[in-house]
Design a protein around this motif. Structure first.
Motif, short mmCIF file in Angstrom:
data_model
loop_
_atom_site.label_atom_id
_atom_site.label_comp_id
_atom_site.label_asym_id
_atom_site.label_seq_id
_atom_site.Cartn_x
_atom_site.Cartn_y
_atom_site.Cartn_z
N THR A 17 64.70 -75.89 -66.87
CA THR A 17 65.97 -76.52 -66.54
C THR A 17 66.45 -75.98 -65.19
O THR A 17 65.91 -75.00 -64.68
N TRP A 65 70.78 -80.48 -73.21
CA TRP A 65 71.59 -81.66 -73.53
C TRP A 65 72.75 -81.79 -72.54
O TRP A 65 73.05 -82.86 -72.04
N ALA A 68 71.65 -82.98 -69.09
CA ALA A 68 71.38 -84.43 -69.04
C ALA A 68 72.70 -85.19 -68.86
O ALA A 68 72.80 -86.12 -68.08
N HIS A 72 73.65 -87.39 -65.40
CA HIS A 72 73.11 -88.72 -65.71
C HIS A 72 73.50 -89.80 -64.71
O HIS A 72 72.74 -90.74 -64.48
N GLU A 99 61.92 -84.03 -70.99
CA GLU A 99 62.84 -84.55 -72.01
C GLU A 99 64.22 -84.84 -71.39
O GLU A 99 64.86 -85.84 -71.74
N ILE A 100 64.65 -83.98 -70.49
CA ILE A 100 65.94 -84.17 -69.83
C ILE A 100 65.87 -85.40 -68.92
O ILE A 100 66.78 -86.24 -68.89
N ILE A 101 64.78 -85.52 -68.20
CA ILE A 101 64.62 -86.65 -67.27
C ILE A 101 64.54 -87.96 -68.06
O ILE A 101 65.15 -88.97 -67.67
N ALA A 103 65.92 -88.60 -70.90
CA ALA A 103 67.26 -88.93 -71.42
C ALA A 103 68.07 -89.64 -70.33
O ALA A 103 68.73 -90.64 -70.60
N ILE A 104 67.99 -89.14 -69.12
CA ILE A 104 68.73 -89.77 -68.01
C ILE A 104 68.15 -91.17 -67.73
O ILE A 104 68.89 -92.14 -67.55
N HIS A 107 69.40 -93.90 -70.32
CA HIS A 107 70.81 -93.97 -70.74
C HIS A 107 71.42 -95.36 -70.61
O HIS A 107 72.55 -95.58 -71.04
N ASP A 121 68.13 -88.61 -75.96
CA ASP A 121 68.22 -89.94 -75.32
C ASP A 121 69.30 -90.78 -75.98
O ASP A 121 70.15 -91.38 -75.33
N LEU A 124 73.01 -89.56 -75.55
CA LEU A 124 73.52 -89.78 -74.19
C LEU A 124 73.90 -91.25 -74.02
O LEU A 124 74.99 -91.57 -73.51
#
Ligand SMILES: [Fe+2]
Length: 197
Positions: A17, A65, A68, A72, A99-101, A103-104, A107, A121, A124
């Protein structure tokens, strides 16, 4: 814009992160509009608290989380025609956890063409529009968030002229995908969003 792909980031970057300081520096550099920045901080707080309270995650997971949520919409202010693509590529270049990317990138499935898959995901996607509508509601109330009730929010949700740019369809779709509903979400958002200014 449509992203045209479903894979983001490098699996080897799992668990990586930005630091809180790095994320805030990126936010401040990219987002000049204070209202948008507040929206992103509010969604970040919702994501963090949901991860801790509802998903049983610890500090590390909750920060993923939160991050993200915090980033976002990072490219929306200065590069609206590259919305989502630019921040996704930036985070890939910085070796952030896929995983963070993802989720963005997911969205707004109707806008970016990427389906929300993970819990991160889906939440968000679910929080994004609802958070915006509730904040708009707080701005029209003389008391702001104080004494706000789910009932009042439900009325505004039905009134299509109120915060007309907030997609009711996305809210419904998000709740369906995440298995949540207004009974759970509205008190949660009132509680955690009112603390962010
Ligand atoms: Fe947003």
């Amino acid at each position: 814009m449509l992203l045209g792909r479903n894979q983001f980031g490098d699996p080897g970057d799992k668990g990586r992160t930005l630091t809180r300081e790095e994320a805030n520096t990126l936010l401040d550099a990219w987002v000049l509009n204070d209202r948008l920045k507040l929206h992103m901080k509010q969604v970040a707080a919702l994501m963090r608290n949901w991860a801790l309270e509802r998903e049983g995650l610890g500090e590390e997971g909750a920060w993923a989380w939160e991050m993200a949520g915090l980033l976002h919409d990072a490219d929306w202010d200065q590069w609206p025609d590259q919305h989502c693509k630019k921040i996704v590529e930036e985070l890939e270049a910085r070796h952030v956890d896929p995983e963070i990317i993802h989720a963005i990138a997911s969205h707004g499935p109707a806008h970016f063409g990427v389906e929300p898959e993970s819990r991160m995901d889906k939440m968000l996607y679910t929080f994004d529009e609802l958070s915006g509508l509730i904040h708009a509601y707080s701005l029209m109330r003389p008391e702001g968030y104080a004494g706000m009730e789910p009932k009042g929010i439900k009325k505004r949700l039905k009134d299509k002229a109120f915060a007309a740019n907030v997609s009711r369809d996305d809210i419904q779709d998000g709740m369906q995908r995440s298995g949540t509903d207004l009974e759970i979400l509205l008190p949660f958002i009132i509680q955690h969003q009112s603390a962010v200014s």
